[in-house]
Design an enzyme around this catalytic site. Structure first.
Site, PDB file in Angstrom:
ATOM      1  N   HIS A 110       0.877  -1.063   0.023  1.00 29.48           N
ATOM      2  CA  HIS A 110      -0.051  -0.005  -0.126  1.00 29.48           C
ATOM      3  C   HIS A 110       0.741   1.255  -0.013  1.00 29.48           C
ATOM      4  O   HIS A 110       2.023   1.298   0.835  1.00 29.48           O
ATOM      5  CB  HIS A 110      -0.947   0.055   1.027  1.00 29.48           C
ATOM      6  N   GLN A 179      11.814   4.777  -3.522  1.00 30.11           N
ATOM      7  CA  GLN A 179      12.378   4.687  -2.286  1.00 30.11           C
ATOM      8  C   GLN A 179      11.898   3.616  -1.372  1.00 30.11           C
ATOM      9  O   GLN A 179      12.424   3.232  -0.307  1.00 30.11           O
ATOM     10  CB  GLN A 179      12.198   6.070  -1.590  1.00 30.11           C
TER      11      GLN A 179
HETATM   12  C1  GAR Z   1       1.237   1.008  -6.293  1.00 34.90           C
HETATM   13  O1  GAR Z   1       1.720   2.515  -5.924  1.00 34.90           O
HETATM   14  C2  GAR Z   1       0.690   0.172  -5.312  1.00 34.90           C
HETATM   15  O2  GAR Z   1       1.301   0.692  -3.990  1.00 34.90           O
HETATM   16  C3  GAR Z   1      -0.770   0.808  -5.294  1.00 34.90           C
HETATM   17  O3  GAR Z   1      -1.021   0.897  -6.617  1.00 34.90           O
HETATM   18  C4  GAR Z   1       0.275   1.099  -7.425  1.00 34.90           C
HETATM   19  C5  GAR Z   1       0.351   0.025  -8.411  1.00 34.90           C
HETATM   20  O4  GAR Z   1       1.444   0.299  -9.249  1.00 34.90           O
HETATM   21  N1  GAR Z   1      -1.467   0.014  -4.637  1.00 34.90           N
HETATM   22  C6  GAR Z   1      -2.632   0.266  -3.966  1.00 34.90           C
HETATM   23  O5  GAR Z   1      -2.995   1.536  -3.493  1.00 34.90           O
HETATM   24  C7  GAR Z   1      -3.450  -0.607  -3.092  1.00 34.90           C
HETATM   25  N2  GAR Z   1      -4.243   0.026  -2.090  1.00 34.90           N
HETATM   26  P1  GAR Z   1       2.206  -0.753 -10.239  1.00 34.90           P
HETATM   27  O6  GAR Z   1       1.150  -1.339 -11.132  1.00 34.90           O
HETATM   28  O7  GAR Z   1       3.065  -0.044 -11.027  1.00 34.90           O
HETATM   29  O8  GAR Z   1       2.953  -1.598  -9.317  1.00 34.90           O
END
Ligand code: GAR
Length: 208
Positions: A110, A179
């Site tokens: 998260h 980070q």
């Molecule tokens: C990430 O920032 C993850 O932490 C967030 O979605 C993004 C996905 O990026 N998840 C949430 O908000 C879950 N509640 P990615 O597809 O590039 O990994």
């Protein structure tokens, strides 16, 4: 070997971090046996295919109602017979049946320091928008086990990231990924694969 299935919804940069870390030996004793997306056209599926990992999509749009979709999603997960389910930017509520079947065997990343900026409505870029609206000076990311609550399961790891003057949600999101997220999530998988952590009384403790 820990068999992991990674669930994704979008860009899949966290999935990529996991793939790269397995390849580089940062995550050991782990095999990514499958990737499941709730979206048919995302970059994540391409990332999986490029790495030679079986990838499938299970989209709510293809099912009559949520219950049927939830069952199909659980079936898709079960097909891969995983030891651990990794939610890497999976923006769909996890079906209670899946939580019941995979108790303390589902982890989620998260993009905030839980319990701040989490829960219903806090996902993806929205989290960073709210952090900036609130004028918070520090944010970060959290990896946690998934229970019946939204972002409420036992916390595995957290890392703080500073908000900087002039940040946009996109700039802040990228900094939190670079980070914190891309470091924490592979490390959590490696810790589980190598039996370094246990859940006791709803808290994660290190094994001796
Ligand atoms: C990430 O920032 C993850 O932490 C967030 O979605 C993004 C996905 O990026 N998840 C949430 O908000 C879950 N509640 P990615 O597809 O590039 O990994």
């Amino acid at each position: 070997m820990l068999r992991i299935v990674v669930l994704v919804s979008g860009g899949g940069t966290n999935l990529q971090a996991i793939i790269d870390s397995v390849a580089a030996g940062g995550i050991t004793n782990t095999e990514i046996v499958g990737v499941i997306s709730n979206n048919k056209t995302v970059k994540s599926l391409e990332r999986a295919k490029n790495a030679g990992i079986p990838a499938v999509s299970v989209s709510p749009k293809d099912f009559e109602n949520r219950d049927i979709f939830n069952d199909a999603l659980l079936d898709a997960v079960n097909e891969f017979a995983p030891d651990l389910v990794v939610l890497a930017g999976f923006l769909v509520a996890i079906p209670p049946k899946m939580v019941a079947q995979y108790g303390n065997r589902i982890i989620n990343i998260h993009p905030s320091l839980i319990p701040s900026f989490c829960g219903v409505g806090y996902y993806g870029l929205k989290v960073h928008e709210r952090v900036l609206e609130r004028g918070a000076k520090v944010t970060g990311a959290t990896v946690h086990f998934v229970n019946e609550g939204m972002d409420e399961g036992p916390i595995i790891s957290q890392k703080a990231v500073y908000v900087e003057e002039g940040d946009t949600p996109e700039i802040l999101q990228r900094r939190v990924m670079e980070q914190a997220e891309w470091i924490l999530l592979p490390k959590a998988i490696d810790d589980i694969a190598n039996d370094r952590i246990t859940v006791i009384d709803n808290k994660v403790v290190k094994n001796n």
